[in-house]
Design an enzyme around this catalytic site. Structure first.
Site, PDB file in Angstrom:
ATOM      1  N   GLY A  12      29.664  72.898  -8.467  1.00  0.00           N
ATOM      2  CA  GLY A  12      30.495  72.853  -9.670  1.00  0.00           C
ATOM      3  C   GLY A  12      30.779  74.186 -10.329  1.00  0.00           C
ATOM      4  O   GLY A  12      31.088  74.236 -11.520  1.00  0.00           O
ATOM      5  N   SER A  13      30.730  75.284  -9.567  1.00  0.00           N
ATOM      6  CA  SER A  13      30.988  76.577 -10.215  1.00  0.00           C
ATOM      7  C   SER A  13      32.450  76.678 -10.663  1.00  0.00           C
ATOM      8  O   SER A  13      32.744  77.328 -11.680  1.00  0.00           O
ATOM      9  CB  SER A  13      30.612  77.743  -9.300  1.00  0.00           C
ATOM     10  N   ASN A  14      33.362  76.044  -9.954  1.00  0.00           N
ATOM     11  CA  ASN A  14      34.762  76.073 -10.402  1.00  0.00           C
ATOM     12  C   ASN A  14      34.952  75.244 -11.671  1.00  0.00           C
ATOM     13  O   ASN A  14      35.733  75.617 -12.546  1.00  0.00           O
ATOM     14  CB  ASN A  14      35.699  75.604  -9.291  1.00  0.00           C
ATOM     15  N   LYS A  65      36.996  60.346   3.660  1.00  0.00           N
ATOM     16  CA  LYS A  65      37.944  59.878   2.628  1.00  0.00           C
ATOM     17  C   LYS A  65      37.266  58.793   1.793  1.00  0.00           C
ATOM     18  O   LYS A  65      36.131  58.390   2.109  1.00  0.00           O
ATOM     19  CB  LYS A  65      39.211  59.322   3.279  1.00  0.00           C
ATOM     20  N   MET A  92      34.994  67.142  -1.250  1.00  0.00           N
ATOM     21  CA  MET A  92      34.996  67.304   0.190  1.00  0.00           C
ATOM     22  C   MET A  92      35.565  66.088   0.935  1.00  0.00           C
ATOM     23  O   MET A  92      35.206  65.818   2.076  1.00  0.00           O
ATOM     24  CB  MET A  92      33.583  67.646   0.680  1.00  0.00           C
ATOM     25  N   ARG A  93      36.455  65.367   0.299  1.00  0.00           N
ATOM     26  CA  ARG A  93      37.114  64.239   0.949  1.00  0.00           C
ATOM     27  C   ARG A  93      38.630  64.366   0.817  1.00  0.00           C
ATOM     28  O   ARG A  93      39.114  65.025  -0.103  1.00  0.00           O
ATOM     29  CB  ARG A  93      36.677  62.912   0.312  1.00  0.00           C
ATOM     30  N   ILE A  95      42.304  63.113  -0.010  1.00  0.00           N
ATOM     31  CA  ILE A  95      42.938  62.228  -0.984  1.00  0.00           C
ATOM     32  C   ILE A  95      44.050  61.444  -0.288  1.00  0.00           C
ATOM     33  O   ILE A  95      44.860  62.022   0.431  1.00  0.00           O
ATOM     34  CB  ILE A  95      43.536  63.098  -2.118  1.00  0.00           C
ATOM     35  N   ASN A 109      44.173  71.444  -5.893  1.00  0.00           N
ATOM     36  CA  ASN A 109      42.940  71.709  -5.149  1.00  0.00           C
ATOM     37  C   ASN A 109      42.748  73.217  -5.037  1.00  0.00           C
ATOM     38  O   ASN A 109      43.710  73.975  -5.073  1.00  0.00           O
ATOM     39  CB  ASN A 109      43.075  71.108  -3.741  1.00  0.00           C
ATOM     40  N   HIS A 111      41.083  76.027  -2.409  1.00  0.00           N
ATOM     41  CA  HIS A 111      40.589  76.130  -1.027  1.00  0.00           C
ATOM     42  C   HIS A 111      40.166  77.576  -0.767  1.00  0.00           C
ATOM     43  O   HIS A 111      40.883  78.514  -1.142  1.00  0.00           O
ATOM     44  CB  HIS A 111      41.698  75.697  -0.072  1.00  0.00           C
TER      45      HIS A 111
HETATM   46  C1  GAR Z   1      34.720  76.252  -3.300  1.00  0.00           C
HETATM   47  O1  GAR Z   1      34.551  77.456  -2.605  1.00  0.00           O
HETATM   48  C2  GAR Z   1      35.994  75.548  -2.895  1.00  0.00           C
HETATM   49  O2  GAR Z   1      37.005  76.445  -2.577  1.00  0.00           O
HETATM   50  C3  GAR Z   1      35.522  74.790  -1.693  1.00  0.00           C
HETATM   51  O3  GAR Z   1      34.255  74.307  -2.024  1.00  0.00           O
HETATM   52  C4  GAR Z   1      33.641  75.225  -2.926  1.00  0.00           C
HETATM   53  C5  GAR Z   1      33.151  74.437  -4.122  1.00  0.00           C
HETATM   54  O4  GAR Z   1      32.405  75.243  -4.964  1.00  0.00           O
HETATM   55  N1  GAR Z   1      36.430  73.717  -1.396  1.00  0.00           N
HETATM   56  C6  GAR Z   1      36.751  73.338  -0.164  1.00  0.00           C
HETATM   57  O5  GAR Z   1      36.296  73.855   0.835  1.00  0.00           O
HETATM   58  C7  GAR Z   1      37.728  72.180  -0.098  1.00  0.00           C
HETATM   59  N2  GAR Z   1      38.304  72.062   1.210  1.00  0.00           N
HETATM   60  P1  GAR Z   1      31.993  74.756  -6.412  1.00  0.00           P
HETATM   61  O6  GAR Z   1      31.379  73.362  -6.268  1.00  0.00           O
HETATM   62  O7  GAR Z   1      30.973  75.768  -6.832  1.00  0.00           O
HETATM   63  O8  GAR Z   1      33.207  74.748  -7.279  1.00  0.00           O
END
Ligand code: GAR
Length: 203
Positions: A12-14, A65, A92-93, A95, A109, A111
């Site tokens: 969840g850092s984003n 999914k 990670m699924r 949509i 999203n 990526h």
């Molecule tokens: C992030 O690096 C995001 O870009 C990636 O998962 C990480 C989640 O980090 N997403 C994917 O690979 C989606 N295909 P977070 O949980 O710290 O936000």
């Protein structure tokens, strides 16, 4: 107030970057709800700490999914909260239809690669193994394809000769935490136009 719902499977850092931008007054939105398909995902704790409603909704029997009824359950929660935008943050699924029908051009999203290169899992590792010299991250709208909707923002990260996948991903995440609040800001201010696949910032 422009409302978003965040969906994630991991640390969840984003989500934290978005919540911090709101708290600093850089992003004039409300994060109304956080949903995860992983019961003990750290993103749920981080939402609770900040007093944001957080929910675990079990994904059902598929690995990549959500079952259609489960997608409907996610949509019901998002509708209940009247969210304007669905923000996938480490979800990670894939949509599928129920979501896309309910939120056309209203799901984004992030990526960890410069799309269209390195779609799919562990994109930073794919980039390193391929030998690219510039990696990065992409914020994009979600459509029927995987990691291929219209691109809103990209930020680059130079690959270092002694990089490991972990070190590269760490630096990509620093850029993600700048890119995602920026993208949500543009959308919430109604500052972009989507023409076919091309996203333009209004003059
Ligand atoms: C992030 O690096 C995001 O870009 C990636 O998962 C990480 C989640 O980090 N997403 C994917 O690979 C989606 N295909 P977070 O949980 O710290 O936000």
């Amino acid at each position: 107030m422009f409302k978003i719902g965040v969906i994630g499977s991991g640390k969840g850092s984003n989500f934290v970057a978005l919540a911090d931008a709101v708290n600093r007054g850089q992003l004039d939105i409300e994060i109304s709800v956080v949903i995860s398909d992983v019961e003990n995902a750290f993103i749920l704790d981080r939402a609770k700490e900040r007093g944001i409603e957080s929910l675990y909704i079990p994904p059902g029997k598929f690995k990549t999914k959500l079952e259609p009824e489960v997608e409907q359950a996610y949509v019901n929660v998002l509708k209940k909260h009247n969210v304007d935008l669905v923000v996938l943050a480490g979800f990670m699924r894939i949509i599928k239809n129920t979501f896309l029908r309910e939120y056309p051009k209203r799901i984004i999203n992030i990526h960890p690669s410069l799309l269209p290169s390195f779609k799919g899992l562990e994109a930073w590792k794919q980039a390193l193994e391929y030998g690219v010299k510039v990696a990065g991250c992409t914020v994009h709208f979600v459509d029927e394809g995987v990691d291929c909707g219209p691109i809103i923002i990209q930020r680059e990260v130079m690959v270092k000769p002694d990089d490991t996948p972990e070190r590269l991903h760490e630096r990509i995440q620093v850029q993600e935490h700048i890119a995602y609040p920026e993208a949500v800001c543009l959308i919430s201010n109604n500052a972009i136009i989507v023409e076919d696949r091309v996203v333009r910032v209004k003059e």
